[in-house]
Design an enzyme around this catalytic site. Structure first.
Site, mmCIF file in Angstrom:
data_model
loop_
_atom_site.group_PDB
_atom_site.id
_atom_site.type_symbol
_atom_site.label_atom_id
_atom_site.label_comp_id
_atom_site.label_asym_id
_atom_site.label_seq_id
_atom_site.Cartn_x
_atom_site.Cartn_y
_atom_site.Cartn_z
ATOM 1 N N ASP A 144 0.747 -1.270 -0.024
ATOM 2 C CA ASP A 144 0.127 -0.131 0.123
ATOM 3 C C ASP A 144 0.791 1.242 0.064
ATOM 4 O OD1 ASP A 144 -2.021 2.037 0.527
ATOM 5 O OD2 ASP A 144 -3.249 0.567 1.785
ATOM 6 N N ASP A 145 0.704 2.194 -1.153
ATOM 7 C CA ASP A 145 1.551 3.297 -1.166
ATOM 8 C C ASP A 145 3.089 3.117 -1.351
ATOM 9 O OD1 ASP A 145 -0.918 4.371 -0.867
ATOM 10 O OD2 ASP A 145 -0.560 5.664 1.096
ATOM 11 N N CYS B 73 -6.077 4.513 -3.494
ATOM 12 C CA CYS B 73 -6.166 3.086 -3.063
ATOM 13 C C CYS B 73 -7.449 2.200 -3.442
ATOM 14 C CB CYS B 73 -6.162 3.154 -1.428
ATOM 15 S SG CYS B 73 -4.560 3.897 -0.855
ATOM 16 N N HIS C 129 -15.060 0.294 -2.736
ATOM 17 C CA HIS C 129 -14.215 -0.433 -1.344
ATOM 18 C C HIS C 129 -15.134 -1.506 -1.180
ATOM 19 C CE1 HIS C 129 -17.089 1.226 1.352
ATOM 20 N NE2 HIS C 129 -17.444 2.210 0.632
ATOM 21 N N ASP D 52 -0.488 -0.598 -4.700
ATOM 22 C CA ASP D 52 -1.788 -0.184 -5.496
ATOM 23 C C ASP D 52 -1.690 1.021 -6.065
ATOM 24 O OD1 ASP D 52 -1.391 1.122 -3.098
ATOM 25 O OD2 ASP D 52 -3.252 0.836 -2.022
ATOM 26 N N GLN D 53 -0.714 1.714 -5.665
ATOM 27 C CA GLN D 53 -0.348 3.201 -6.420
ATOM 28 C C GLN D 53 1.111 3.462 -5.966
ATOM 29 O OE1 GLN D 53 -3.475 4.124 -4.398
ATOM 30 N NE2 GLN D 53 -1.812 3.964 -2.894
#
Length: 631
Positions: free
Chosen positions: A71-72, A111, A131, A337-338
């Site tokens: 994540d991130d 996200c 989500h 995710d990014q």
């Protein structure tokens, strides 16, 4: 025998007999033995070949699949993508033993929509739910729970990790709430005071009951908001196993070890049949955390500690596959995710965001730093080790790839935007199927990527044919000017051959219709607002759009112009046509950011005890934690 083709002893004997039979066939041929015996041997050889093909086919179908998502995480945070100060030997091992994608693109720079695309193989703009969430009508209907959408077992968070979930880490919402509520509060206050004054001096007769209702509604609204944000950690930060909340609020103590242990136990329970494991790390989204064995060990503070702990976890998963001899039967995929959230800075001034390498921007932007992410795939014996693929691919490709490997069928009632990656990974094709990729900022089309390739795709073939049919025999356009022999102008195959022989396939064009306004102005992000927004005064519109050639300018430093790129308007024309085709394929979906979706609904609140007890519980017994060696 190649890795991944484990053959039991009876089949080995069968193959050995095949070889002996081949020798017999040669001898029989030279000795001119009777035709009947020869046909029997030929039939036996055919059966042998079928058995061999069956083994080969089995080795590349129905594998185990492990999907690891950070994540991130920035693409520049990993050793295999050039980092020299963070230690990521286990993730780097995936690159050494598998394929590294150098243009792996997240379908969104945020996200929730990015993960929706990952799970569905579709642009998030097509989805009706971004989500997982939890409930629809009651506090325990679990309509959005993973177990209601194809998963058989779940351990983790159904909502995201926030700074607000960890005491002392600050708040994601405080600044936003202050900006959002300051004007409504002022308006409500001034209105109520004004009504009271005009009522008192007799200028306007306001029914006392109406005034009381206004005061009551205002008081209740502020009380609910205060309760929600004051108890945010207890209400929104919880750990679940299947449908049961086992820890509320969430404890970060040894959390990565617990997640890793669950994943390893899942592999152990399912080692005798194909399985799908999705391990979605909380690392390195804030709130940052690291266990005692990793805290203070990296060269990049708590962020680096978290990256190195995640790498340890990846190593545990790979070791578990080796323990059960599953490595050659398992496709392992690692991504983020990014891009890294470059604006993340703690209240003490420590950088809590990652590194996007040479790429501009980060999370929440469609500059390359926000969407170009790690893409690592390993499958020994099936995917070539140590290979690099510099073709545009997307996290939307994972869904159709897994479906194909499972020998299942893609849904036929919807558009699937991703493509099966296996032909590209195995070297059966050299070009990505993604001619265009559309980059959205929330619901706004922000940018488009175009990779023409050397081969004539259908859109260009149609354009070329339309030029020929109109009798324009002097020239037609496909990025480059192509001179057509007048005698062959009506020959479509001739036109296609010219298109196929052009050498412009290395270019990757990217246009921006608007770009975020960085703050401070000359920085690399939107530090004043924590993330970049997509509308109004937060962006600058561009007409004509900004144009870059990522093959020459991956850092997106210098936009091309009609003076610096002679094909400027032809490129824009083709991209606008692609946008029109894409837009026609979209259908309206429910507004994800409507007030009805945003407002807290107490009756849907998951709670393992009661609101009066602040929903507190802790049933997650750590038991014997994994032995950890930090380096």
């Amino acid at each position: 025998m190649s890795p991944g083709q484990k053959i039991m002893r009876p089949l080995e004997l069968l193959l050995r007999n095949c070889l002996n039979a081949k020798r017999k066939l040669i001898l029989m041929y030279h000795k001119k033995i009777e035709k009947r015996k020869k046909m029997k041997v030929l039939l036996f050889l055919i059966i042998c070949q079928c058995a061999i093909n069956s083994v080969k086919t089995h080795s590349t179908s129905n594998p185990n699949v492990i999907l690891l998502m950070a994540d991130d995480l920035g693409i520049g945070d990993l050793g295999c993508y050039g980092n020299r100060t963070l230690r990521t030997p286990n993730i780097d091992r995936l690159a050494e033993e598998g394929v590294t994608l150098t243009q792996h693109i997240a379908a969104s720079p945020l996200c929730t929509p990015s993960r929706a695309a990952f799970l569905t193989g579709r642009y998030p703009i097509r989805s009706g739910k971004w989500h997982l969430g939890m409930n629809c009508e009651t506090s325990n209907d679990f309509c959005h729970h993973p177990l209601s959408h194809g998963f058989d077992y779940f351990y983790g968070l159904t909502v995201t990790n926030f700074r607000d979930c960890k005491p002392g880490q600050g708040s994601v919402f405080l600044k936003g709430v202050q900006k959002t509520l300051v004007i409504p509060v002022q308006i409500a206050g001034i209105t109520l005071v004004s009504l009271a004054i005009v009522q008192y001096i007799g200028l306007l007769k306001v029914p006392f009951q109406a005034l009381s209702y206004c005061l009551l509604i205002t008081a209740i609204s502020f009380a609910v908001l205060f309760f929600f944000f004051y108890n945010f950690r207890h209400l929104n930060c919880f750990l679940m196993r299947d449908h049961r909340i086992i820890q509320q609020p969430l404890s970060y103590e040894n959390l990565t070890q617990r997640l890793t242990k669950e994943a390893m136990q899942f592999i152990s329970r399912n080692n005798d049949a194909p399985f799908l494991l999705v391990l979605s790390y909380l690392h390195v989204h804030t709130a940052l955390y690291a266990s005692k064995n990793f805290r203070g060990k990296s060269k990049h503070g708590l962020y680096g500690d978290a990256v190195e702990e995640m790498d340890w976890s990846v190593g545990q998963i790979l070791d578990m596959l080796e323990k059960y001899n599953l490595s050659d039967k398992t496709l392992v995929y690692f991504t983020s995710d990014q891009g890294a959230h470059v604006e993340e800075i703690s209240s003490s001034g420590e950088v809590h965001g990652g590194y996007n390498g040479i790429y501009k921007g980060g999370k929440s932007t469609n500059w390359e730093g926000g969407i170009r992410v790690p893409g690592l795939l390993r499958w020994p014996g099936v995917i070539q080790a140590g290979a690099y693929i510099d073709e545009p691919t997307s996290n939307m490709d994972v869904f159709p790839t897994v479906v194909k490997l499972a020998e299942a069928q893609l849904p036929s009632d919807r558009i699937i935007d991703g493509h099966d990656l296996m032909p590209l990974l195995q070297g059966k094709v050299t070009r990505s199927k993604h001619e265009f990729l559309f980059h959205y900022c929330n619901a706004y089309l922000n940018a488009v990527r175009w990779h023409p390739g050397n081969r004539a795709f259908s859109i260009y073939g149609l354009l070329a044919l339309s030029v020929v049919n109109k009798g324009l025999r002097g020239r037609c356009y496909r990025l480059v000017r192509i001179h057509i022999d007048p005698e062959n102008a009506s020959n479509y195959s001739y036109v296609l051959s010219l298109l196929n022989n052009t050498k412009e396939g290395e270019s990757v064009w990217k246009v921006f219709f608007f770009t975020p306004n960085f703050s401070p102005e000359n920085s690399n992000g939107c530090y004043d607002s924590h993330v970049c927004f997509c509308h109004g005064g937060f962006v600058t519109q561009h007409d004509p759009p900004l144009l870059f050639d990522l093959s020459r300018d991956p850092e997106e430093k210098v936009p091309l112009t009609p003076e610096t790129e002679s094909r400027f308007y032809e490129i824009l024309r083709v991209i606008h046509l692609a946008v029109d085709n894409h837009t026609r394929s979209l259908h309206a979906v429910p507004d994800q950011l409507s007030w009805d979706n945003l407002l807290w609904k107490p009756w849907l609140q998951p709670c393992c005890s009661s609101l009066l007890q602040s929903c507190y519980c802790d049933y997650d017994s750590e038991g014997s934690l994994l032995e950890v060696h930090s380096g």
